[in-house]
Design a protein around this motif. Structure first.
Motif, mmCIF file in Angstrom:
data_model
loop_
_atom_site.group_PDB
_atom_site.id
_atom_site.type_symbol
_atom_site.label_atom_id
_atom_site.label_comp_id
_atom_site.label_asym_id
_atom_site.label_seq_id
_atom_site.Cartn_x
_atom_site.Cartn_y
_atom_site.Cartn_z
ATOM 1 N N GLN A 45 2.714 13.358 -2.649
ATOM 2 C CA GLN A 45 1.905 14.244 -3.342
ATOM 3 C C GLN A 45 0.601 13.292 -3.776
ATOM 4 O O GLN A 45 -0.593 12.826 -3.982
ATOM 5 N N ASN A 46 1.282 12.047 -4.775
ATOM 6 C CA ASN A 46 0.962 10.871 -5.576
ATOM 7 C C ASN A 46 -0.271 10.339 -4.392
ATOM 8 O O ASN A 46 -1.780 10.381 -4.642
ATOM 9 N N VAL A 47 0.179 10.133 -3.277
ATOM 10 C CA VAL A 47 -0.768 9.346 -2.436
ATOM 11 C C VAL A 47 -2.451 10.091 -2.240
ATOM 12 O O VAL A 47 -3.341 9.558 -1.536
ATOM 13 N N TYR A 48 -2.115 11.306 -1.698
ATOM 14 C CA TYR A 48 -2.519 12.220 -1.193
ATOM 15 C C TYR A 48 -3.869 12.296 -2.450
ATOM 16 O O TYR A 48 -4.877 12.647 -2.267
ATOM 17 N N ASP A 49 -2.903 12.569 -3.339
ATOM 18 C CA ASP A 49 -4.158 12.975 -4.393
ATOM 19 C C ASP A 49 -5.142 11.659 -5.039
ATOM 20 O O ASP A 49 -6.100 11.126 -5.301
ATOM 21 N N ALA A 50 -4.853 10.366 -4.603
ATOM 22 C CA ALA A 50 -5.067 9.217 -4.567
ATOM 23 C C ALA A 50 -6.008 8.559 -3.044
ATOM 24 O O ALA A 50 -7.441 8.522 -3.792
ATOM 25 N N LEU A 51 -5.999 9.644 -2.027
ATOM 26 C CA LEU A 51 -6.834 9.605 -0.948
ATOM 27 C C LEU A 51 -7.647 10.210 -1.169
ATOM 28 O O LEU A 51 -8.924 9.363 -1.105
ATOM 29 N N LEU A 52 -7.873 11.674 -1.551
ATOM 30 C CA LEU A 52 -9.050 12.543 -2.802
ATOM 31 C C LEU A 52 -9.493 11.933 -4.162
ATOM 32 O O LEU A 52 -10.859 12.658 -4.062
ATOM 33 N N GLY A 53 -9.262 11.049 -3.977
ATOM 34 C CA GLY A 53 -9.785 10.056 -5.328
ATOM 35 C C GLY A 53 -9.446 11.138 -6.684
ATOM 36 O O GLY A 53 -10.508 10.861 -7.880
ATOM 37 N N ASN A 54 -8.572 12.225 -6.929
ATOM 38 C CA ASN A 54 -8.458 12.275 -7.929
ATOM 39 C C ASN A 54 -7.244 12.353 -9.039
ATOM 40 O O ASN A 54 -6.832 12.829 -9.573
ATOM 41 N N PHE A 55 -6.790 11.043 -8.466
ATOM 42 C CA PHE A 55 -5.609 10.671 -9.192
ATOM 43 C C PHE A 55 -5.652 9.068 -9.721
ATOM 44 O O PHE A 55 -5.948 8.389 -8.883
ATOM 45 N N GLY A 56 -5.201 8.619 -11.142
ATOM 46 C CA GLY A 56 -5.037 7.068 -11.380
ATOM 47 C C GLY A 56 -6.435 6.532 -11.764
ATOM 48 O O GLY A 56 -7.532 7.458 -11.825
ATOM 49 N N ASP A 57 -6.156 5.448 -12.441
ATOM 50 C CA ASP A 57 -7.456 4.455 -12.818
ATOM 51 C C ASP A 57 -8.622 4.384 -11.575
ATOM 52 O O ASP A 57 -7.613 3.865 -10.288
ATOM 53 N N VAL A 58 -9.781 3.921 -11.448
ATOM 54 C CA VAL A 58 -10.238 2.266 -10.496
ATOM 55 C C VAL A 58 -9.367 1.238 -11.067
ATOM 56 O O VAL A 58 -10.087 0.471 -12.023
ATOM 57 N N ILE A 59 -9.519 0.806 -9.718
ATOM 58 C CA ILE A 59 -8.938 -0.561 -9.953
ATOM 59 C C ILE A 59 -10.388 -1.149 -8.662
ATOM 60 O O ILE A 59 -10.744 -1.257 -8.034
ATOM 61 N N GLU A 60 -10.668 -2.233 -9.997
ATOM 62 C CA GLU A 60 -12.429 -2.790 -9.371
ATOM 63 C C GLU A 60 -11.596 -4.477 -8.877
ATOM 64 O O GLU A 60 -11.096 -5.153 -9.829
ATOM 65 N N ILE A 61 -11.867 -5.194 -7.751
ATOM 66 C CA ILE A 61 -11.363 -6.565 -7.665
ATOM 67 C C ILE A 61 -12.650 -7.247 -6.798
ATOM 68 O O ILE A 61 -13.690 -6.699 -6.266
ATOM 69 N N GLU A 62 -12.327 -8.273 -6.517
ATOM 70 C CA GLU A 62 -13.368 -9.363 -6.668
ATOM 71 C C GLU A 62 -13.862 -9.046 -5.524
ATOM 72 O O GLU A 62 -12.424 -9.235 -4.001
ATOM 73 N N GLU A 63 -15.044 -8.911 -4.580
ATOM 74 C CA GLU A 63 -15.305 -8.634 -3.164
ATOM 75 C C GLU A 63 -14.499 -9.199 -1.966
ATOM 76 O O GLU A 63 -13.711 -9.438 -0.788
ATOM 77 N N GLU A 64 -14.651 -10.907 -2.330
ATOM 78 C CA GLU A 64 -13.408 -11.615 -1.490
ATOM 79 C C GLU A 64 -12.439 -11.499 -1.409
ATOM 80 O O GLU A 64 -11.563 -11.480 -0.151
ATOM 81 N N LEU A 65 -11.681 -11.114 -2.632
ATOM 82 C CA LEU A 65 -10.121 -10.841 -2.465
ATOM 83 C C LEU A 65 -10.348 -9.348 -1.621
ATOM 84 O O LEU A 65 -9.125 -9.650 -0.768
ATOM 85 N N ARG A 66 -10.813 -8.397 -1.496
ATOM 86 C CA ARG A 66 -11.057 -7.024 -1.308
ATOM 87 C C ARG A 66 -11.091 -7.700 0.480
ATOM 88 O O ARG A 66 -9.935 -6.892 1.606
ATOM 89 N N LEU A 67 -11.971 -8.639 0.591
ATOM 90 C CA LEU A 67 -12.158 -8.937 2.057
ATOM 91 C C LEU A 67 -10.825 -9.325 2.365
ATOM 92 O O LEU A 67 -10.491 -9.403 3.532
ATOM 93 N N ARG A 68 -10.111 -10.295 2.258
ATOM 94 C CA ARG A 68 -9.489 -10.807 2.341
ATOM 95 C C ARG A 68 -7.961 -10.082 2.744
ATOM 96 O O ARG A 68 -7.411 -9.702 3.400
#
Length: 81
Positions: A45-68
């Motif tokens: 259920q946690n995974v489902y909620d996260a995929l819908l954007g209904n759960f947890g904090d927003v995590i922001e990372i640098e674009e280069e790290l995201r691409l890797r």
């Protein structure tokens, strides 16, 4: 081709794969060192909620790290079928 697989992630993944596919050989990269108590608390259920954007904090990372990280996931999907 061998049916043996080395697992390099949380121990529970290896345990589940061993139960689901008893005919295959699963070997954990670092036995007894890859147990994550936080991962054990995550439910479907946690995974489902996260995929819908209904759960947890927003995590922001640098674009280069995201691409890797994305490249790693893309390779897992490519080679894992």
């Amino acid at each position: 081709m061998s049916d043996d697989v080395i697992i390099a992630t949380e121990r529970g993944v290896c345990d589940k794969l061993s139960r689901d596919y008893p005919e295959r050989g699963f070997y954990q990269l670092a036995q007894n060192k890859l147990t994550c108590p936080n991962m054990k608390m995550t439910t479907l259920q946690n995974v489902y909620d996260a995929l819908l954007g209904n759960f947890g904090d927003v995590i922001e990372i640098e674009e280069e790290l995201r691409l890797r990280a994305k490249r790693s996931i893309d390779n897992m999907l490519k080679y894992g079928g």
